[in-house]
Design an enzyme around this catalytic site. Structure first.
Site, PDB file in Angstrom:
ATOM      1  N   GLU A 290     -13.424   1.884  85.964  1.00 58.08           N
ATOM      2  CA  GLU A 290     -13.380   2.082  84.509  1.00 58.08           C
ATOM      3  C   GLU A 290     -14.703   1.660  83.865  1.00 58.08           C
ATOM      4  O   GLU A 290     -15.200   2.308  82.953  1.00 58.08           O
ATOM      5  CB  GLU A 290     -12.230   1.298  83.871  1.00 58.08           C
ATOM      6  CG  GLU A 290     -10.849   1.867  84.145  1.00 58.08           C
ATOM      7  CD  GLU A 290     -10.689   3.302  83.651  1.00 58.08           C
ATOM      8  OE1 GLU A 290     -11.382   3.719  82.723  1.00 58.08           O
ATOM      9  OE2 GLU A 290      -9.859   4.029  84.244  1.00 58.08           O
TER      10      GLU A 290
ATOM     11  N   TYR B 133      -9.540  -0.925  75.702  1.00 58.73           N
ATOM     12  CA  TYR B 133      -9.435   0.307  76.485  1.00 58.73           C
ATOM     13  C   TYR B 133      -9.242  -0.018  77.970  1.00 58.73           C
ATOM     14  O   TYR B 133      -8.302   0.457  78.613  1.00 58.73           O
ATOM     15  CB  TYR B 133     -10.685   1.186  76.284  1.00 58.73           C
ATOM     16  CG  TYR B 133     -10.778   2.241  77.351  1.00 58.73           C
ATOM     17  CD1 TYR B 133     -10.001   3.382  77.265  1.00 58.73           C
ATOM     18  CD2 TYR B 133     -11.578   2.059  78.482  1.00 58.73           C
ATOM     19  CE1 TYR B 133     -10.025   4.335  78.270  1.00 58.73           C
ATOM     20  CE2 TYR B 133     -11.611   2.995  79.497  1.00 58.73           C
ATOM     21  CZ  TYR B 133     -10.837   4.134  79.385  1.00 58.73           C
ATOM     22  OH  TYR B 133     -10.843   5.057  80.387  1.00 58.73           O
TER      23      TYR B 133
ATOM     24  N   ASP C  75      -9.769   5.906  73.824  1.00 58.03           N
ATOM     25  CA  ASP C  75     -11.233   5.977  73.817  1.00 58.03           C
ATOM     26  C   ASP C  75     -11.646   7.277  73.122  1.00 58.03           C
ATOM     27  O   ASP C  75     -10.818   7.907  72.451  1.00 58.03           O
ATOM     28  CB  ASP C  75     -11.783   5.923  75.253  1.00 58.03           C
ATOM     29  CG  ASP C  75     -11.400   7.163  76.062  1.00 58.03           C
ATOM     30  OD1 ASP C  75     -10.532   7.930  75.606  1.00 58.03           O
ATOM     31  OD2 ASP C  75     -11.987   7.369  77.139  1.00 58.03           O
TER      32      ASP C  75
END
Ligand code: SF4
Length: 344
Positions: A43, A126, A144
């Protein structure tokens, strides 16, 4: 206009997205795992980097640091070195700190709860939502830019995405379409946003939710998302001196938080006595997220051993081999400069 919507009228949109995801999910190495450590690293790596650009870096990083413990025990400079090519080095510094935090505060076990994940250094809402939903069945949408774009188009919603309340607003909007399997839903939104509902030229004809998309039916897709505030870009001039002698040059490690924290750089000043050794200068332009850099680099070929030794002694610079410079992390423009000097 802020659309107020209630009820479960839109749940079928999320379910349709899940169906599409089942058959169209991108075949990515981190899709084969539920290991929170790997999902976390991916991520962070892919937040600002295209999958095709970052995949090798991600694989190399995971190969060298396969788990939290290995990463926590590593030297920070080595972590930075493995981050080379991905930019945003502060992320690597934070990842390293968070790994140590997990060792100290969570006995080396990656926390499962959204709120706990959020306490880790460098992890925002997020990433915490993505990791907790993909790995632990958490129920938070990983909102996001993809969510902003898809949802504002889906509902033809002109809520300004530069508004400070945008995250909360779009989280509530996401909840309207979100099915029970939030982990897959979050990943489906990531894939839809990057493959189909792209910022420019979205492939609406291939979109699994085009029947429900208001912007598409109104033929106003390009009107969304709405963003009014432009981020200011600052011009910045930097000066460096590439001071070298017999295949070696001088560097120091940056400490401040301003830009390029912990990366190596050249001296930014030299004494008057060294000026005669300047052979040429070169100006390089480079863009950072909110800065346009103009970097002037002077080539200083020091022929006098005395001047060389005095300069080092007075400034505590490190001496490094030009040939071996790839073992250290430099900002991209300086790295390019060093590589070019090897060709001369
Ligand atoms: S129909 Fe087009 S604009 Fe609407 S969600 Fe799909 S790709 Fe995006």
């Amino acid at each position: 206009m802020e659309n107020i919507r209630t009820g479960s009228d839109f749940l079928h949109v999320g379910n349709r997205l899940l169906e599409w995801y089942k058959n169209n999910a991108r075949d990515l190495p981190f899709r084969q795992t539920k290991d929170p450590y790997k999902i976390w690293i991916c991520e962070i790596v892919f937040q600002q980097t295209r999958i095709s650009q970052g995949l090798n870096h991600y694989n190399n990083f995971i190969k060298r640091f396969p788990d939290v413990k290995t990463l926590a025990e590593a030297d920070e400079n080595e972590v930075l070195l493995y981050w080379k090519g991905l930019g945003y080095y502060s992320r690597a510094i934070n990842i390293h700190k968070a790994a140590r935090q997990i060792m100290e505060e969570y006995q080396g076990v990656f926390p499962a709860q959204y709120q706990d994940i959020l306490t880790l250094k460098g992890i925002g809402k997020y990433t915490a939502a993505a990791v907790s939903s993909i790995c632990f069945g958490g129920k938070m949408p990983a909102v996001d830019g993809n969510f902003y774009r898809v949802l504002s188009r889906l509902f033809a919603d002109d809520f300004d995405i530069s508004n400070s309340r945008a995250f909360t607003y779009f989280s509530e909007l996401a909840a309207l379409v979100m099915p029970d399997n939030v982990g897959d839903f979050n990943q489906a939104m990531m894939d839809l946003g990057s493959e189909i509902c792209k910022p420019k030229n979205p492939l609406c004809g291939e979109c699994p939710i085009n029947e429900d998309c208001l912007a598409f039916s109104l033929q106003k897709v390009t009107n969304y998302p709405v963003k009014t505030k432009k981020v200011k870009t600052e011009d910045l001039a930097l000066t460096y001196y590439f001071v070298h002698r017999n295949g070696q040059f001088l560097i120091r490690q940056r400490k401040d938080d301003f830009i390029w924290k912990k990366l190596f750089e050249f001296p930014s000043a030299i004494p008057e006595e060294m000026e005669p050794f300047i052979t040429q200068s070169k100006t390089i332009t480079h863009k950072l997220t909110h800065k346009n850099l103009s970097i002037e680099i002077f080539n200083v070929a020091v022929s006098s051993e005395k001047e060389w030794n005095t300069f080092i002694a007075e400034n505590q610079y490190l001496i490094t081999d030009i040939q071996g410079s790839h073992e250290k992390s430099f900002p991209k423009p300086l790295e390019n400069y060093i590589q070019n000097s090897l060709k001369d």
